[in-house]
Design a protein around this motif. Structure first.
Motif, PDB file in Angstrom:
ATOM      1  N   ILE A   1       0.865  -1.193   0.000  1.00 31.62           N
ATOM      2  CA  ILE A   1       0.000   0.000   0.000  1.00 31.62           C
ATOM      3  C   ILE A   1       0.892   1.230   0.000  1.00 31.62           C
ATOM      4  CG2 ILE A   1      -1.788   1.281   1.254  1.00 31.62           C
ATOM      5  CD1 ILE A   1      -2.698  -1.335   2.477  1.00 31.62           C
ATOM      6  N   ASP A   2       0.591   2.163  -0.883  1.00 35.82           N
ATOM      7  CA  ASP A   2       1.380   3.389  -0.980  1.00 35.82           C
ATOM      8  C   ASP A   2       0.952   4.340   0.135  1.00 35.82           C
ATOM      9  OD1 ASP A   2       2.910   5.518  -1.651  1.00 35.82           O
ATOM     10  OD2 ASP A   2       2.123   5.764  -3.682  1.00 35.82           O
ATOM     11  N   GLU A   3       1.382   4.011   1.352  1.00 37.89           N
ATOM     12  CA  GLU A   3       0.960   4.801   2.515  1.00 37.89           C
ATOM     13  C   GLU A   3       1.500   6.228   2.461  1.00 37.89           C
ATOM     14  OE1 GLU A   3       0.240   2.515   6.379  1.00 37.89           O
ATOM     15  OE2 GLU A   3       2.084   1.615   5.595  1.00 37.89           O
ATOM     16  N   ALA A   4       2.654   6.402   1.883  1.00 43.07           N
ATOM     17  CA  ALA A   4       3.237   7.752   1.823  1.00 43.07           C
ATOM     18  C   ALA A   4       2.335   8.689   1.024  1.00 43.07           C
ATOM     19  CB  ALA A   4       4.628   7.681   1.205  1.00 43.07           C
ATOM     20  N   THR A   5       1.879   8.219  -0.130  1.00 39.01           N
ATOM     21  CA  THR A   5       0.996   9.071  -0.953  1.00 39.01           C
ATOM     22  C   THR A   5      -0.332   9.305  -0.265  1.00 39.01           C
ATOM     23  OG1 THR A   5       2.018   8.278  -3.005  1.00 39.01           O
ATOM     24  CG2 THR A   5      -0.166   9.258  -3.173  1.00 39.01           C
ATOM     25  N   LEU A   6      -0.898   8.268   0.330  1.00 36.33           N
ATOM     26  CA  LEU A   6      -2.189   8.427   1.015  1.00 36.33           C
ATOM     27  C   LEU A   6      -2.073   9.385   2.194  1.00 36.33           C
ATOM     28  CD1 LEU A   6      -3.493   4.719   1.025  1.00 36.33           C
ATOM     29  CD2 LEU A   6      -4.134   6.574  -0.524  1.00 36.33           C
ATOM     30  N   ARG A   7      -0.968   9.322   2.889  1.00 33.96           N
ATOM     31  CA  ARG A   7      -0.750  10.240   4.015  1.00 33.96           C
ATOM     32  C   ARG A   7      -0.570  11.675   3.523  1.00 33.96           C
ATOM     33  NH1 ARG A   7       2.576   7.425   6.331  1.00 33.96           N
ATOM     34  NH2 ARG A   7       1.347   6.615   8.075  1.00 33.96           N
ATOM     35  N   THR A   8       0.142  11.831   2.408  1.00 31.08           N
ATOM     36  CA  THR A   8       0.344  13.176   1.839  1.00 31.08           C
ATOM     37  C   THR A   8      -0.991  13.779   1.413  1.00 31.08           C
ATOM     38  OG1 THR A   8       2.558  12.616   1.048  1.00 31.08           O
ATOM     39  CG2 THR A   8       1.451  14.490   0.002  1.00 31.08           C
ATOM     40  N   ILE A   9      -1.825  12.984   0.775  1.00 31.82           N
ATOM     41  CA  ILE A   9      -3.148  13.459   0.339  1.00 31.82           C
ATOM     42  C   ILE A   9      -3.958  13.941   1.539  1.00 31.82           C
ATOM     43  CG2 ILE A   9      -5.354  12.721  -0.645  1.00 31.82           C
ATOM     44  CD1 ILE A   9      -3.777  10.772  -2.409  1.00 31.82           C
ATOM     45  N   ALA A  10      -3.974  13.139   2.600  1.00 32.29           N
ATOM     46  CA  ALA A  10      -4.757  13.487   3.781  1.00 32.29           C
ATOM     47  C   ALA A  10      -4.200  14.729   4.480  1.00 32.29           C
ATOM     48  CB  ALA A  10      -4.793  12.303   4.746  1.00 32.29           C
ATOM     49  N   ASP A  11      -2.893  14.765   4.692  1.00 33.09           N
ATOM     50  CA  ASP A  11      -2.290  15.881   5.420  1.00 33.09           C
ATOM     51  C   ASP A  11      -2.442  17.199   4.678  1.00 33.09           C
ATOM     52  OD1 ASP A  11      -1.554  14.092   7.349  1.00 33.09           O
ATOM     53  OD2 ASP A  11       0.538  13.891   6.677  1.00 33.09           O
ATOM     54  N   SER A  12      -2.313  17.179   3.350  1.00 32.41           N
ATOM     55  CA  SER A  12      -2.372  18.426   2.582  1.00 32.41           C
ATOM     56  C   SER A  12      -3.779  19.019   2.535  1.00 32.41           C
ATOM     57  CB  SER A  12      -1.867  18.186   1.154  1.00 32.41           C
ATOM     58  OG  SER A  12      -2.725  17.284   0.460  1.00 32.41           O
ATOM     59  N   THR A  13      -4.789  18.205   2.783  1.00 32.61           N
ATOM     60  CA  THR A  13      -6.172  18.703   2.702  1.00 32.61           C
ATOM     61  C   THR A  13      -6.811  18.898   4.078  1.00 32.61           C
ATOM     62  OG1 THR A  13      -7.046  16.442   2.525  1.00 32.61           O
ATOM     63  CG2 THR A  13      -6.551  17.600   0.460  1.00 32.61           C
ATOM     64  N   GLY A  14      -6.062  18.627   5.131  1.00 33.74           N
ATOM     65  CA  GLY A  14      -6.620  18.775   6.475  1.00 33.74           C
ATOM     66  C   GLY A  14      -7.362  17.549   6.949  1.00 33.74           C
ATOM     67  N   GLY A  15      -7.201  16.431   6.235  1.00 39.13           N
ATOM     68  CA  GLY A  15      -7.855  15.191   6.634  1.00 39.13           C
ATOM     69  C   GLY A  15      -6.957  14.348   7.509  1.00 39.13           C
ATOM     70  N   LYS A  16      -7.082  13.046   7.383  1.00 40.88           N
ATOM     71  CA  LYS A  16      -6.296  12.152   8.213  1.00 40.88           C
ATOM     72  C   LYS A  16      -6.141  10.817   7.499  1.00 40.88           C
ATOM     73  CE  LYS A  16      -5.961  10.484  12.994  1.00 40.88           C
ATOM     74  NZ  LYS A  16      -6.625  10.453  14.322  1.00 40.88           N
ATOM     75  N   TYR A  17      -4.956  10.191   7.660  1.00 36.48           N
ATOM     76  CA  TYR A  17      -4.718   8.879   7.050  1.00 36.48           C
ATOM     77  C   TYR A  17      -4.903   7.791   8.098  1.00 36.48           C
ATOM     78  CZ  TYR A  17      -2.254   4.752   5.421  1.00 36.48           C
ATOM     79  OH  TYR A  17      -1.937   3.460   5.102  1.00 36.48           O
ATOM     80  N   PHE A  18      -5.533   6.679   7.684  1.00 32.73           N
ATOM     81  CA  PHE A  18      -5.759   5.540   8.560  1.00 32.73           C
ATOM     82  C   PHE A  18      -5.276   4.269   7.866  1.00 32.73           C
ATOM     83  CE2 PHE A  18      -9.065   8.670   9.329  1.00 32.73           C
ATOM     84  CZ  PHE A  18      -9.095   8.793  10.706  1.00 32.73           C
ATOM     85  N   ARG A  19      -4.835   3.334   8.669  1.00 31.52           N
ATOM     86  CA  ARG A  19      -4.467   2.022   8.138  1.00 31.52           C
ATOM     87  C   ARG A  19      -5.382   0.979   8.777  1.00 31.52           C
ATOM     88  NH1 ARG A  19      -0.010  -0.846   5.953  1.00 31.52           N
ATOM     89  NH2 ARG A  19      -0.866  -2.924   5.440  1.00 31.52           N
ATOM     90  N   ALA A  20      -6.157   0.297   7.935  1.00 31.68           N
ATOM     91  CA  ALA A  20      -7.081  -0.726   8.415  1.00 31.68           C
ATOM     92  C   ALA A  20      -6.460  -2.094   8.185  1.00 31.68           C
ATOM     93  CB  ALA A  20      -8.420  -0.617   7.686  1.00 31.68           C
ATOM     94  N   THR A  21      -6.168  -2.787   9.263  1.00 31.17           N
ATOM     95  CA  THR A  21      -5.529  -4.105   9.157  1.00 31.17           C
ATOM     96  C   THR A  21      -6.489  -5.251   9.472  1.00 31.17           C
ATOM     97  OG1 THR A  21      -4.769  -3.873  11.435  1.00 31.17           O
ATOM     98  CG2 THR A  21      -3.250  -3.191   9.690  1.00 31.17           C
TER      99      THR A  21
END
Length: 328
Positions: A250-270
């Motif tokens: 999973i490209d967590e780096a990109t997903l985290r960047t998307i969330a952080d830049s828009t004021g959202g939040k990244y989550f990892r569901a295991t």
């Protein structure tokens, strides 16, 4: 006062022809008796009963009119009231690529995501929600709506292989942003759920997130997949699907960047439970106060008219067989 069936009130017009018929009948109604002379009766005054006999007809028409009003169902509705509720515009962007069939979730990633998303939608009664699905391309599943039944039915019927395979995260975000343009709430957000990394599509994920930031749209990203390896589906030469362990990437780096830049939040569901907790946290984060005006309950109010109909009928009945009794 209002009526549930106001068209029944037109039936009141039937009283007019009945009244005309009654008047004509009374004019042509003559009693006959053979007498040698009428001189003894010439100066007799007319009694009150002669005039009061028409009261029976009036009472019957009043009974009929009250019954018609009862059939029209008069109702009383309370005044408007304003309440403060929580509402926002949300688009769920769901990955429907073939890797979502991996069975590190119960029954698989796709089934778990649909189940949790359905519960999330059912609990957001005041929100305007849309659904976007994406794989190798993106598609609007349900435009922005407050119709929970339509959203839940779409999720229930949603199946895999509706789009060309692949993972176009940027296209999914772009389609979701287009849907959010239709919303009128001040708070707008996207919940993006994927199990891979962007490998196709027209719009780059970071570019799409920059547009979202300019539009004031928050993006919550969820990377779904266990740590390590998971049983992924593969199709054999005979067309049968078999599951073999493969590394979860999973490209967590990109997903985290998307969330952080828009004021959202990244989550990892295991796992299923973690996925439920993530949606519960997003549900708590995405709350916006708004004033909503709506009516209180409506009540039928035909009891008075029913009692009046019964009263008129009983009075007519008593008068007809007592003081206004006629002898054939």
């Amino acid at each position: 006062m209002q009526f549930a069936h106001p068209h029944f009130l037109w039936t009141l017009l039937i009283i007019i022809p009945i009244t005309v018929w009654y008047v004509l009948k009374q004019r042509n109604l003559h009693a006959t008796i053979s007498l040698s002379t009428t001189q003894p009766f010439a100066k007799l005054p007319r009694t009150w009963k002669e005039y009061l006999r028409h009261l029976l007809f009036v009472l019957r028409m009043a009974t009929l009119a009250c019954l018609i009003v009862v059939m029209a169902r008069p109702q009383e509705r309370d005044s408007w009231r304003t309440t403060s509720t929580e509402g926002t515009d949300i688009v769920l962007a769901l990955d429907v690529s073939s890797s979502m069939m991996a069975r590190d979730f119960d029954p698989d990633r796709f089934g778990a995501a649909k189940e949790v998303a359905a519960r999330f939608i059912a609990g957001r009664e005041s929100d305007n929600i849309g659904i976007v699905v994406f794989a190798g391309e993106s598609l609007t599943g349900v435009p922005m709506t407050v119709d929970r039944a339509q959203l839940l039915q779409y999720l229930q019927n949603l199946s895999m292989n509706v789009l060309e395979d692949g993972t176009a995260i940027g296209d999914g975000i772009a389609t979701a942003l287009n849907r959010l343009k239709e919303g009128k709430a001040k708070s707008k957000s996207i919940i993006l759920l994927t199990d891979g990394s962007n490998n196709t599509g027209v719009v780059a994920p970071v570019t799409a997130s920059e547009v979202a930031k300019e539009l004031g749209v928050k993006i919550y990203t969820i990377g779904i997949g266990t740590n390590g390896s998971a049983p992924f589906p593969t199709r054999t030469l005979t067309g049968r699907i078999e599951y073999h362990p493969q590394p979860v990437v999973i490209d967590e780096a990109t997903l985290r960047t998307i969330a952080d830049s828009t004021g959202g939040k990244y989550f990892r569901a295991t796992g299923n439970r973690v996925l439920e907790e993530i949606f519960a946290e997003i549900d708590a984060l995405e709350k916006t106060q708004m004033d909503v005006r709506h009516f209180s309950h409506t009540e039928d109010n035909y009891a008075l008219w029913a009692w009046l109909a019964l009263g008129f009928f009983l009075v007519e009945l008593v008068l007809r067989y007592t003081v206004l009794r006629s002898i054939p």
